[in-house]
Design an enzyme around this catalytic site. Structure first.
Site, PDB file in Angstrom:
ATOM      1  NE  ARG A  56       1.901  78.806  22.579  1.00 15.43           N
ATOM      2  CZ  ARG A  56       0.943  79.737  22.550  1.00 15.43           C
ATOM      3  NH1 ARG A  56       1.261  81.014  22.370  1.00 15.43           N
ATOM      4  NH2 ARG A  56      -0.326  79.415  22.680  1.00 15.43           N
ATOM      5  CE  LYS A 155      -1.291  78.983  26.183  1.00 16.30           C
ATOM      6  NZ  LYS A 155      -1.790  80.084  27.020  1.00 16.30           N
ATOM      7  CD  GLU A 188       2.141  87.782  28.216  1.00 18.62           C
ATOM      8  OE1 GLU A 188       1.801  87.492  27.053  1.00 18.62           O
ATOM      9  OE2 GLU A 188       2.440  86.936  29.064  1.00 18.62           O
TER      10      GLU A 188
HETATM   11  N1  PMP Z   1      -0.207  85.788  26.859  1.00 18.00           N
HETATM   12  C1  PMP Z   1      -0.671  84.893  27.745  1.00 18.00           C
HETATM   13  C2  PMP Z   1      -0.212  84.982  29.151  1.00 18.00           C
HETATM   14  C3  PMP Z   1      -1.571  83.897  27.330  1.00 18.00           C
HETATM   15  O1  PMP Z   1      -2.022  83.001  28.210  1.00 18.00           O
HETATM   16  C4  PMP Z   1      -1.995  83.861  25.990  1.00 18.00           C
HETATM   17  C5  PMP Z   1      -2.948  82.799  25.527  1.00 18.00           C
HETATM   18  N2  PMP Z   1      -4.247  82.976  26.049  1.00 18.00           N
HETATM   19  C6  PMP Z   1      -1.513  84.835  25.106  1.00 18.00           C
HETATM   20  C7  PMP Z   1      -0.606  85.769  25.574  1.00 18.00           C
HETATM   21  C8  PMP Z   1      -1.935  84.861  23.668  1.00 18.00           C
HETATM   22  O2  PMP Z   1      -1.348  83.791  22.969  1.00 18.00           O
HETATM   23  P1  PMP Z   1      -2.091  83.080  21.770  1.00 18.00           P
HETATM   24  O3  PMP Z   1      -2.259  84.106  20.705  1.00 18.00           O
HETATM   25  O4  PMP Z   1      -1.153  81.995  21.347  1.00 18.00           O
HETATM   26  O5  PMP Z   1      -3.385  82.564  22.270  1.00 18.00           O
END
Ligand code: PMP
Length: 295
Positions: A56, A155, A188
């Protein structure tokens, strides 16, 4: 902030004690939020889904036209080495790649070399009570950036909209905030993905609605499949959340965490539901048993 034993931070091939670990004021990561990052957990001497996180990271970097000066395997090795250097067994790693040092202009072409920074540390979690009783959540007015600005799949180091939303959520007495996209669909949360359970089926917003491709989200989708729970990615509105039987969030730091209340509506009977509890337990099992060995 300095811990009791100063951490050893990896920056561009060298370790620095945390009080010495510094980046240039001309780094475009600082000046413009120009860079990408990952947050990764390790449990009892193994890193959870390391390769997926590094994939990622490279995808985020590619999308913003940033060339990471290492191979994926080198980045994995550097990360493992950083945990070893700090003699940690369980904790959290922040992996950051900035555009690097340039001049004061926007152009990334004045930055000849990206910087790779790795911080391996312990982690502070939501208190146990939140896993027993559920989080309090509110809707934020700050929207998730749309695909026609910066893809929400990247990200990046620019988390200002998430931070603005987090401020709103906290000001309203919430633990986390729901972020909608510009159409008003649920995307989200400020740092977690979201799931709904309704009549025995699990739903989660589409990536196209602005959800991050969460590594924990993906792990939970796999667990739901293995447990025989039907799961669908779907366009969702606040109505779907208000009327959910169960609501839970997923994220590297939070793992799987239930929601008890959302915009003043009690979710289900106010306690974590059956499917949520099952997925919390299953997730914990794989987090503590799978992964790439550090030592
Ligand atoms: N959405 C956002 C905006 C995030 O920053 C994160 C990570 N903290 C997630 C979702 C969750 O992703 P992950 O399961 O890969 O940590």
């Amino acid at each position: 902030m300095q811990s009791e034993t100063p951490l050893q931070i990896y920056i561009d091939g060298k370790f620095f004690s945390e009080d010495e670990a510094k980046v240039s004021v001309f780094d475009h990561g600082l000046l413009y939020g120009d860079g990408v990052f990952e947050g990764i957990r390790f449990y009892r001497g193994s890193v959870f889904r390391l390769e997926e996180h590094v994939d990622r990271l490279f995808d985020s970097a590619k999308a913003i036209h940033l060339e990471i000066p290492n191979t994926k395997e080198e980045v994995c090795e550097m990360l493992l080495m950083t945990i070893r250097e700090n003699k940690l067994q369980s904790g959290y790693v922040r992996l950051v790649v900035t555009r690097g040092t340039g001049n004061l202009g926007l152009s990334p072409y004045t930055c000849p070399k990206p910087s790779v920074i790795i911080i391996a540390s312990t982690i502070s979690l939501y208190p146990k009570e939140k896993y027993d009783k559920g989080l309090v959540m509110v809707t934020c007015s700050t929207r998730r950036p749309s695909h026609d600005t910066l893809s929400p799949a990247v990200k990046s180091l620019n988390y200002l909209s998430n931070i603005m939303a987090k401020i709103e959520a906290m000001a309203a007495g919430g633990d986390e905030g729901v972020m909608l996209n510009s159409q008003g669909e649920v995307a989200e949360c400020t740092g977690d993905n979201i799931f709904v359970v309704k009549n025995g089926t699990i739903f989660t917003p589409l990536l196209a609605s602005g959800a991050l491709y969460g590594i924990t989200r993906q792990a939970v989708i796999g667990l739901a499949e293995n447990s025989g729970f039907p799961l669908r990615e779907a366009t969702m509105s606040r109505y779907d959340l208000y009327t959910a039987d169960e609501l839970f969030l997923t994220g590297t730091a939070a793992e799987v965490v239930p929601v008890g209340k959302y915009d003043e509506r009690v979710i289900g009977d106010g306690n974590p539901g059956k499917i949520t509890r099952k997925l919390m337990a299953e997730f914990r099992k794989i987090a503590e048993s799978e992964g790439r060995a550090i030592y």
